[in-house]
Enzyme design. Structure first.
Site, mmCIF file in Angstrom:
data_model
loop_
_atom_site.group_PDB
_atom_site.id
_atom_site.type_symbol
_atom_site.label_atom_id
_atom_site.label_comp_id
_atom_site.label_asym_id
_atom_site.label_seq_id
_atom_site.Cartn_x
_atom_site.Cartn_y
_atom_site.Cartn_z
ATOM 1 N N GLU A 81 0.833 -1.205 0.000
ATOM 2 C CA GLU A 81 0.000 0.000 0.000
ATOM 3 C C GLU A 81 0.870 1.258 0.000
ATOM 4 O OE1 GLU A 81 -2.208 2.759 3.057
ATOM 5 O OE2 GLU A 81 -2.581 0.643 3.469
ATOM 6 N N GLU A 158 4.106 4.581 11.837
ATOM 7 C CA GLU A 158 2.639 4.496 11.791
ATOM 8 C C GLU A 158 2.120 3.531 12.854
ATOM 9 O OE1 GLU A 158 -0.939 3.294 8.640
ATOM 10 O OE2 GLU A 158 1.155 3.152 8.020
#
Length: 459
Positions: A81, A158
């Site tokens: 992604e 993240e």
């Protein structure tokens, strides 16, 4: 020929063309290319923008452990992604960003447990650009070694950010405990150690195995001309070097049948010196294809879906024990979860947990009223109608319809199905949910002793 929709419309994988008019005079069309790639569009009259998504039916659950002839791929889906935005032979990462910024568009991607989606929203005049750029990203990513290592650091940051959010941590632990060793129990983003361990070769292998024409679904909604979209996508694929004369059947959808789930420990407590305890309590839910899914929507609305819901009224309004309290449900091809959630002070955590479960059991024992059923129908009908004012929601609805159930249900049909849910349907589902083994997930300044009596009392 364009049909008029008056029920769910099936999406057979073997049918090359399909067109019908859905609620609100929206024209829905579907084309299956010879190479197996599927293109769906929904034309929204009066719209001047469009949202487009490229879906791949591979998610975090599809990652595999190491075998004798291949490395482990845990974390690969999330890695891809990120990496697909980092450049192709014809575009740098900056070129990709500039292409959308220069026209005021939005572009992003999401990884889920059973799919990945790359999407953009632009003015109608800029849709060909979005097709060119996202097709290039999807088909021709360089997966550059230097960028790979850079993104490893970004993904770890993240995950660290998510780990700082006690609500996220409680949710991840809840899924892990309810679903046990089932692949759906793994976190979507991966564990920090899996991101550290996964190598570029594993991610490249994952990319090549799952990003093929017959794996891909393109959905668009808004100011979309279907024939032009098909031509644009087909041309972009040829430009990317994917053979125009390739012939393949679309990949089969996942089997919609319940898996045998063996849950983990019923209690997960992460001790942290936070001001509030974040709680999630529940157990197994419904799979995506379960006929009771509309009853689940009604139950969820009545129990914890708004400010008039039972959980909100009892725990926040009457007792003032929490600011945030609600219920939730998640459904996948072969498993599902149902839960109750709240955030409250440490001193109130055990009481709030007991009250949430008491509301579920009260619903199971005594059912719901006509007034509650009517209010839930109004809430769900109105919320659905408002959401579908946005091309983003319609694009996503097309993708989910094609990926999971293989059928399209428009607003009118959704409302008809909600209207068919009766009091007995909701109560019987509540009884089913209340009878499931209970899992408690908590993050905050608490320990296992806080919730051990609750687990002992319901098991």
């Amino acid at each position: 020929m364009v049909g008029v929709m008056n029920a769910a419309v099936d999406f057979p994988l073997t049918r090359p063309e399909l067109a019908f008019t859905a609620s609100g005079d929206a024209l829905v069309r579907r084309t299956v290319l010879p190479n197996g790639l599927r293109i769906l569009s929904e034309h929204m009259p009066g719209s001047r923008s469009a949202t487009i998504g490229y879906w791949v039916a591979v998610g975090s659950r599809d990652e595999q452990p190491a075998t004798a002839d291949r490395p482990a791929t845990f974390g690969s889906t999330h890695f891809l992604e990120h990496l697909l935005f980092k450049g192709t032979p014809s575009r740098s990462a900056l070129d990709i960003a500039v292409a959308f910024d220069a026209v005021g568009g939005e572009h992003n991607a999401l990884t889920a447990k059973e799919h990945t989606c790359y999407y953009a929203k632009v003015r109608d005049r800029d849709l060909p650009m979005a097709v060119d750029v996202i097709t290039d990203m999807l088909t021709s990513s360089l997966l550059d070694p230097d960028e790979f290592e850079n993104e490893r650091g970004v993904i770890l940051e993240e995950l660290a950010m998510m780990d700082d959010d006690p609500g996220d941590v409680a949710n991840e632990r809840f899924f892990e405990r309810v679903l046990g060793e089932h692949p759906l129990g793994r976190p979507i983003g991966g564990h920090p150690q899996s991101i550290i361990d996964v190598g570029r070769d594993a991610v490249v292998a994952h990319y090549r195995a799952n990003y093929r024409a017959n794996d891909v679904i393109v959905t668009a909604a808004g100011a979309v001309d279907h024939d032009a979209l098909v031509a644009q996508v087909s041309g972009a694929l040829v430009q990317a070097g994917w053979p125009a004369d390739a012939v393949a059947a679309p990949v089969a959808r996942r089997t919609l049948a319940p898996a045998a789930i063996v849950g983990g420990s019923p209690l997960s407590v992460v001790h942290r010196p936070t001001e509030q305890v974040h709680l999630q309590i529940g157990g197994a839910g419904l799979i995506a294809g379960d006929e009771r899914r509309f009853a689940m929507s009604m139950l969820n609305s009545i129990l914890g879906g708004g400010m008039s819901s039972r959980l909100f009224q009892e725990i926040r309004e009457r007792r003032g024990l929490a600011y945030s309290v609600y219920s939730f449900a998640g459904s996948y091809s072969d498993a599902g979860v149902f839960g109750l959630a709240a955030a409250c002070s440490t001193a109130k955590a055990a009481t709030v947990a007991e009250l949430m479960l008491a509301e579920l059991h009260r619903l199971a024992e005594h059912g719901v009223t006509d007034e509650e059923l009517s209010r839930a129908l109004g809430q769900l009908s109105g919320a659905s109608a408002l959401a579908l004012e946005d091309s983003d929601s319609r694009m996503s609805r097309l993708g989910r319809a094609e990926l999971t159930l293989g059928e399209f249900i428009d607003l009118d049909e959704s409302i008809r199905r909600l209207q068919s849910v009766g009091q007995d349907d909701v109560q019987q589902l509540a009884q089913h949910l209340a009878a499931q083994p209970i899992t408690v997930s908590a993050v905050g300044a608490v320990d296992e002793d806080t919730f051990a009596p609750i687990i002992a009392g319901v098991r």
